[in-house]
Motif scaffolding. Sequence first.
Motif, mmCIF file in Angstrom:
data_model
loop_
_atom_site.group_PDB
_atom_site.id
_atom_site.type_symbol
_atom_site.label_atom_id
_atom_site.label_comp_id
_atom_site.label_asym_id
_atom_site.label_seq_id
_atom_site.Cartn_x
_atom_site.Cartn_y
_atom_site.Cartn_z
ATOM 1 N N VAL A 11 0.828 -1.205 0.000
ATOM 2 C CA VAL A 11 0.000 0.000 0.000
ATOM 3 C C VAL A 11 0.864 1.258 0.000
ATOM 4 O O VAL A 11 0.452 2.320 -0.480
ATOM 5 C CB VAL A 11 -0.927 -0.001 1.239
ATOM 6 N N LEU A 12 2.078 1.135 0.516
ATOM 7 C CA LEU A 12 2.941 2.304 0.685
ATOM 8 C C LEU A 12 3.603 2.756 -0.608
ATOM 9 O O LEU A 12 4.276 3.786 -0.623
ATOM 10 C CB LEU A 12 4.011 2.004 1.735
ATOM 11 N N ARG A 13 3.427 2.018 -1.695
ATOM 12 C CA ARG A 13 4.001 2.455 -2.972
ATOM 13 C C ARG A 13 3.142 3.590 -3.528
ATOM 14 O O ARG A 13 2.145 3.373 -4.200
ATOM 15 C CB ARG A 13 4.068 1.299 -3.974
ATOM 16 N N GLN A 14 3.554 4.833 -3.239
ATOM 17 C CA GLN A 14 2.747 6.004 -3.589
ATOM 18 C C GLN A 14 3.577 7.142 -4.186
ATOM 19 O O GLN A 14 3.392 8.309 -3.828
ATOM 20 C CB GLN A 14 2.016 6.516 -2.344
ATOM 21 N N PRO A 15 4.511 6.876 -5.094
ATOM 22 C CA PRO A 15 5.330 7.979 -5.626
ATOM 23 C C PRO A 15 4.507 9.041 -6.343
ATOM 24 O O PRO A 15 4.778 10.242 -6.202
ATOM 25 C CB PRO A 15 6.299 7.269 -6.585
ATOM 26 N N VAL A 63 9.132 5.733 -1.158
ATOM 27 C CA VAL A 63 7.920 4.998 -1.550
ATOM 28 C C VAL A 63 7.931 4.640 -3.034
ATOM 29 O O VAL A 63 6.902 4.258 -3.590
ATOM 30 C CB VAL A 63 6.647 5.807 -1.213
ATOM 31 N N SER A 64 9.097 4.734 -3.668
ATOM 32 C CA SER A 64 9.197 4.464 -5.105
ATOM 33 C C SER A 64 9.782 3.085 -5.407
ATOM 34 O O SER A 64 10.478 2.900 -6.397
ATOM 35 C CB SER A 64 10.052 5.545 -5.782
ATOM 36 N N LYS A 83 7.540 -5.551 -6.029
ATOM 37 C CA LYS A 83 8.279 -5.835 -4.797
ATOM 38 C C LYS A 83 7.665 -5.084 -3.618
ATOM 39 O O LYS A 83 7.426 -3.881 -3.687
ATOM 40 C CB LYS A 83 9.746 -5.416 -4.966
ATOM 41 N N ALA A 84 7.417 -5.803 -2.544
ATOM 42 C CA ALA A 84 6.931 -5.155 -1.327
ATOM 43 C C ALA A 84 8.121 -4.647 -0.523
ATOM 44 O O ALA A 84 9.171 -5.296 -0.487
ATOM 45 C CB ALA A 84 6.128 -6.144 -0.488
ATOM 46 N N PRO A 85 8.008 -3.491 0.117
ATOM 47 C CA PRO A 85 9.115 -3.005 0.944
ATOM 48 C C PRO A 85 9.310 -3.915 2.154
ATOM 49 O O PRO A 85 8.348 -4.479 2.681
ATOM 50 C CB PRO A 85 8.651 -1.608 1.365
ATOM 51 N N THR A 86 10.544 -4.063 2.578
ATOM 52 C CA THR A 86 10.835 -4.857 3.768
ATOM 53 C C THR A 86 10.381 -4.093 5.005
ATOM 54 O O THR A 86 10.069 -2.900 4.945
ATOM 55 C CB THR A 86 12.335 -5.141 3.878
ATOM 56 N N VAL A 87 10.371 -4.765 6.139
ATOM 57 C CA VAL A 87 9.965 -4.101 7.368
ATOM 58 C C VAL A 87 10.924 -2.963 7.703
ATOM 59 O O VAL A 87 10.504 -1.911 8.227
ATOM 60 C CB VAL A 87 9.868 -5.117 8.533
#
Length: 271
Positions: free
Chosen positions: A196-200, A237-238, A243-247
Amino acid sequence: MIRLAKLSVFAFFAGVCAAASAGDSGHLTADQMAKAARTDSFSIPTPGELFAALGKPGKTNWSGQYRGPIPVTYRNRAQIALNLGGLIADGFIAVEAKDGQQVKNIGADIIKLAKALGVSEKLLGRGSSINEFAEHNEWDTLQEELEATQNEVKSAMQSHADQDLVILVTLGGWIRGTQVVTAAIVKDYSENNARVLRQPALVHLMQSKINEISPELRGEPLVKGVSEQLGEIEKLVSFPPTKAPTVDEVRKINQAVSKMMTEIESKDLPK
């Protein structure tokens, strides 16, 4: 009754936030949020939409996302607007936590900051009624009052001549909402939620909105600092769409937006 109260108070905070946004964007799922972030133009999601994108109702410890009281005696109008947006996000958190007392506390602070931005006395009267009905658990009456408040907030904000402050209210809500979402993901990590955090595109849109406000306001140290930090957050966030961002990467985003919130809340404005 609890569900009725939640929906009623949600309507109040949604009304404030939706009025500050460029338009209604609807209820976004995690997949819809990710797709929206890949477009060049769309409405900035409300804090409630950010929280809904986490999915799995009841799993998030919303009361654990509360923060301490913030000052409500700011004198700088840009700072008031940014903090008003943050308080609106806090209202969504209280609704998710089904915490009537917290809703009442936050509602009172929202009214104080909104008054500083020129909200009508009639709206302030409705805020007092909300507190009274919440105090006595009069949920049916509260629902009617909050629906009326929602309509009045929309009308007041839409007729407000200062679009610059509307942009800052929206931005403040997104920053606080993202702080909460990233903290929740770090605490209970899943790749699906992290995507969800992929918001460039969204962050780029907010930067472009800041560029639309008056040069005088844009040149204020706080606003200038927020704009510059958005550039750094855009990089965070790019990550690739597959790929999901790691913790650890999510934690870095949380640290970045938390730094912004600390500066926005501080009574000592940057020079």
